[in-house]
Design an enzyme around this catalytic site. Structure first.
Site, PDB file in Angstrom:
ATOM      1  N   SER A  71      66.858 -14.456  -3.635  1.00 49.11           N
ATOM      2  CA  SER A  71      67.228 -14.572  -2.225  1.00 49.11           C
ATOM      3  C   SER A  71      67.507 -13.246  -1.530  1.00 49.11           C
ATOM      4  O   SER A  71      67.470 -13.178  -0.312  1.00 49.11           O
ATOM      5  CB  SER A  71      68.436 -15.490  -2.060  1.00 49.11           C
ATOM      6  OG  SER A  71      69.613 -14.858  -2.505  1.00 49.11           O
ATOM      7  N   LYS A  93      74.948 -12.324  -0.284  1.00 47.76           N
ATOM      8  CA  LYS A  93      74.146 -12.387   0.947  1.00 47.76           C
ATOM      9  C   LYS A  93      74.538 -11.237   1.869  1.00 47.76           C
ATOM     10  O   LYS A  93      75.511 -10.548   1.655  1.00 47.76           O
ATOM     11  CB  LYS A  93      74.372 -13.708   1.694  1.00 47.76           C
ATOM     12  CG  LYS A  93      74.131 -14.961   0.889  1.00 47.76           C
ATOM     13  CD  LYS A  93      72.687 -15.191   0.547  1.00 47.76           C
ATOM     14  CE  LYS A  93      72.564 -16.426  -0.348  1.00 47.76           C
ATOM     15  NZ  LYS A  93      71.278 -16.522  -0.971  1.00 47.76           N
TER      16      LYS A  93
END
Length: 185
Positions: A40, A81
Site C-alpha cells: 500500500s 499510511k
C-alpha cells in the site's frame, strides 16, 4: 569466592539490569521497530522494509501533512499510511489531482507511479470527503490518511478518519534491507 569476585558479579548484574531497563524504556516510550506489510505504500516503502517509528514526536506535537505515520487500525493490526488531511481540511480528488481546501496540491512522492500510467488513466479515483466519509471536513483530533499506492491501499477512504490517540508515531527511517537505509519522505 573472594569479596572482589562477589563485587564484580554485583556490578555486572547492575549493568545488565540497567541496560535492560533502558532498552524497555526506549522500545516502549521513544522508538519502536516495525515491519512494512503489503504494497500500500509502494514505491515509497516496500513489503518487508524494516523501519524505526518515532513515538515521542507526537507527544509534543501533532502529525503534519504528508508525514508517514503508524497507527492502530484495529486491535490486532497497525497500518502505515501518509497523512493527507488535517483537522478542518476539505479533501477532494479530481482527475488525479489532490485538492486541499479547494487548492491543488502537488504530491511528488507519486510521480514515479503516475509516470507508469497509460494515457487517460488515474492513480487515485475521484472522490470528496463527503462521498467516502460522510463529512465535509476532517474532524478535530483526526487525520485523513492514504497509502501511496492508491489502487492497492486500505486507507481513510475505507476505514474512515484516524484519531490522534490511535497514532503510534512517525515512521521516518528505513534500516533494513541495508541497501535501502534512508529516511522515508
Amino acid at each position: 569466592m573472594t569479596t572482589r569476585g562477589k563485587s564484580e558479579i554485583v556490578e555486572w548484574t547492575k549493568a545488565i539490569v540497567i541496560a535492560l531497563l533502558l532498552a524497555v524504556v526506549i522500545r516502549y516510550f521513544l522508538f519502536a521497530p516495525i515491519v512494512v506489510e503489503g504494497q500500500s505504500m509502494m514505491p515509497t516503502l516496500h513489503h518487508s522494509d524494516r523501519m524505526i517509528v518515532n513515538k515521542i514526536g507526537y507527544t509534543i506535537g501533532k502529525p503534519k501533512r504528508f508525514d508517514i505515520i503508524v497507527f492502530h487500525a484495529t486491535e490486532e493490526k497497525d497500518y502505515i499510511k501518509r497523512v493527507i488531511g488535517l483537522p478542518g481540511d476539505t479533501i477532494e480528488y479530481k482527475d488525479d489531482v489532490l485538492f486541499i481546501n479547494g487548492e491543488a496540491v502537488e504530491e511528488p512522492y507519486l510521480d514515479h507511479l503516475k509516470a507508469d500510467l497509460e494515457t487517460n488513466d488515474f492513480l487515485t479515483y475521484d472522490f470528496t470527503l463527503e462521498q467516502v466519509a460522510d463529512q465535509s471536513v476532517v474532524p478535530e483530533g483526526h487525520v485523513f490518511v492514504l497509502g501511496d499506492n492508491r489502487r492497492h491501499s486500505l486507507d481513510s477512504r475505507d476505514i474512515g478518519f484516524v484519531e490522534y490517540e490511535d497514532v503510534i508515531g512517525k515512521a521516518n527511517m528505513i534500516y533494513w534491507p541495508v541497501s535501502d537505509i534512508r529516511f522515508a519522505k
